[in-house]
Scaffold this active site. Structure first.
Site, PDB file in Angstrom:
ATOM      1  NE  ARG A  50     -12.142  13.781  -2.248  1.00 26.06           N
ATOM      2  CZ  ARG A  50     -12.813  14.920  -2.502  1.00 26.06           C
ATOM      3  NH1 ARG A  50     -12.341  16.075  -2.077  1.00 26.06           N
ATOM      4  NH2 ARG A  50     -13.931  14.892  -3.184  1.00 26.06           N
ATOM      5  CE1 TYR A 102      11.266   3.404   0.934  1.00 30.04           C
ATOM      6  CE2 TYR A 102      10.003   4.974  -0.351  1.00 30.04           C
ATOM      7  CZ  TYR A 102      10.167   3.704   0.164  1.00 30.04           C
ATOM      8  OH  TYR A 102       9.232   2.747  -0.103  1.00 30.04           O
ATOM      9  CG  ASP A 176      11.377  10.480   5.008  1.00 29.52           C
ATOM     10  OD1 ASP A 176      10.998   9.995   6.097  1.00 29.52           O
ATOM     11  OD2 ASP A 176      11.238   9.894   3.926  1.00 29.52           O
ATOM     12  CE  LYS A 201       8.151   1.841   5.372  1.00 27.94           C
ATOM     13  NZ  LYS A 201       8.928   2.868   4.703  1.00 27.94           N
TER      14      LYS A 201
HETATM   15  C1  LIG Z   1       8.840   3.572   3.510  1.00 25.57           C
HETATM   16  C2  LIG Z   1       9.410   4.923   3.429  1.00 25.57           C
HETATM   17  C3  LIG Z   1       8.786   5.929   2.681  1.00 25.57           C
HETATM   18  C4  LIG Z   1       7.539   5.687   1.860  1.00 25.57           C
HETATM   19  O1  LIG Z   1       6.448   5.356   2.643  1.00 25.57           O
HETATM   20  P1  LIG Z   1       5.245   4.394   2.168  1.00 25.57           P
HETATM   21  O2  LIG Z   1       4.363   4.358   3.352  1.00 25.57           O
HETATM   22  O3  LIG Z   1       5.857   3.078   1.804  1.00 25.57           O
HETATM   23  O4  LIG Z   1       4.627   5.065   0.980  1.00 25.57           O
HETATM   24  C5  LIG Z   1       9.364   7.194   2.694  1.00 25.57           C
HETATM   25  N1  LIG Z   1      10.505   7.441   3.376  1.00 25.57           N
HETATM   26  C6  LIG Z   1      11.131   6.494   4.088  1.00 25.57           C
HETATM   27  C7  LIG Z   1      12.382   6.833   4.822  1.00 25.57           C
HETATM   28  C8  LIG Z   1      10.618   5.202   4.138  1.00 25.57           C
HETATM   29  O5  LIG Z   1      11.262   4.260   4.836  1.00 25.57           O
END
Ligand SMILES: *Cc1c(COP(=O)(O)O)cnc(C)c1O
Length: 386
Positions: A50, A102, A176, A201
């Site tokens: 962890r 998001y 983000d 992504k």
């Molecule tokens: C998918 C996404 C998230 C969240 O990520 P997860 O891996 O699904 O928890 C946060 N911000 C953006 C812009 C996203 O596309």
């Protein structure tokens, strides 16, 4: 290995070197929870997975190099990474957030942290001066997303970071960077404190892993977040880290192609009367096209647009494609299509962030652009039949 190498080289080599015991070129997947100590407290750098794992460290070091940060931290998901940032806050603190976010980020703000006594203001970050006016005495965090999901709006990262940091309340600026990736946009170099990713992504890039990451340029802030990572424990497993590391190696060439394909589709859609307001930062008609050119290397692989005939036709469209898969998520090699209002952005229904039900979002993949155009054309035709 950092400064002398270009992004493409770092994507393949940063944080990784051939395994000293076998020569394995890829970092081994260290499937172990614990590590032998040679004497009490005498470790070889790892004591419990962890807290630290060599496969995860390879990924964290690679991400730090790609964002030109001091330290990277990997998490079990993008939301786990966001949660770690929010754990820096205390009751009574205020967060100023961009108003197009998001859906899951909006949800954790409103349903988890608001209940714990953190307050949130949502404002249009594309208007820098008016956005910065919302920073108050207790604002500890400014949360940005650019380009936004699903409206593909941009905000001026350098201007907002500078404005936020010159305010007496000294909020942290978290960006983000999931849609852009470190290849297309470098928030830390533009002044942000934290760059956040859903590695699910583009970084993973193959729709086969869920993960998240944070990269910081300040060591002290990185230490505080590393403490949260270990204390809360939302870490990714070593196999997941390996998959993201593998994906990152082709990130630059994938993003080049995602952008080239999306540019062609955006131009094609913009010329179609059945489609309204194609939102793509690479189109000269995008209201922040100039900012996109200044802030991003390329416009990326995401497009959204409204179907002029309305919601029912939009629904038929997303159910009529053959190559585009109807699915949430984005950033994989395969093209995806979705309706944000009832799908990815259902959690903002009834809020000021609610999106138009005729809005369609595309994650443009790496297939031949001609095939993708043909698929959209036949689906648009089909959707307008009934
Ligand atoms: C998918 C996404 C998230 C969240 O990520 P997860 O891996 O699904 O928890 C946060 N911000 C953006 C812009 C996203 O596309």
């Amino acid at each position: 290995m950092t400064d002398p190498y270009a992004f493409e080289t770092l994507a393949i080599h940063a944080g990784q070197s051939a395994d000293p015991s076998t020569g394995a070129v890829m970092p081994p997947v260290y499937l172990t929870s614990t590590y032998k100590q040679d004497a009490v407290g005498k470790t070889r750098g790892y004591e419990y997975s962890r807290t630290g794992n060599p496969t995860r460290h390879a990924l964290e070091n690679c991400l730090a190099a790609l964002e030109d940060g001091k330290q990277g931290l990997a998490f079990a998901s993008g939301m786990a990474a966001a949660d770690a940032v929010l754990h820096l806050l205390s009751q009574g603190d205020h967060v100023l957030a961009a108003h197009d976010l998001y859906g899951g980020t909006y949800r954790i703000f409103r349903t988890v942290f608001e209940r714990l006594g953190v307050s949130f203001t949502f404002a249009d970050a594309s208007d820098t001066a008016r956005f910065l006016e919302q920073i108050g005495d207790n604002t500890r965090l400014v949360w940005l997303e650019t380009p936004t999901n699903p409206l593909l709006d941009l905000c001026d990262l350098a201007a907002i970071a500078e404005g936020a940091h010159s305010h007496p309340s000294q909020p942290l600026v978290c960006v983000d960077n999931t849609f852009a990736t470190p290849y297309l946009q470098q928030p830390l170099a533009l002044g942000a404190d934290i760059s956040l990713h859903s590695t699910t992504k583009y970084l993973g890039g193959h729709s086969d892993v869920v993960g998240g990451a944070l990269v910081m340029r300040d060591e002290d802030l990185a230490q505080r977040l590393a403490f949260v990572q270990n204390a809360v424990g939302a870490i990714p497993g070593p196999l997941d880290c390996f998959l993201v590391l593998r994906g990152i190696k082709t990130l630059p060439i994938r993003m080049d192609r995602h952008s080239a394909n999306a540019s062609r589709l955006a131009e094609h859609l913009a010329a179609d009367d059945r489609v309204r307001r194609v939102r793509y930062p690479g189109l000269p008609s995008h209201s922040q096209h100039e900012l996109a050119q200044r802030q991003m290397r390329l416009p990326g692989g995401m497009i959204s647009f409204e179907v002029a005939a309305g919601e029912a036709t939009a629904r038929r469209l997303v159910e009529s494609t053959q190559l585009f898969t109807l699915a949430e998520s984005l950033g994989g090699v395969e093209s995806l299509i979705e309706l944000p209002a009832p799908m990815t952005h259902a959690s903002v229904a009834g809020s000021p962030l609610e999106v138009d039900p005729s809005l369609v979002r595309l994650s443009v993949g790496l297939e031949a652009a001609d095939d993708l155009i043909q698929d959209l054309d036949q689906a648009l035709h089909n959707a307008h039949q009934s």
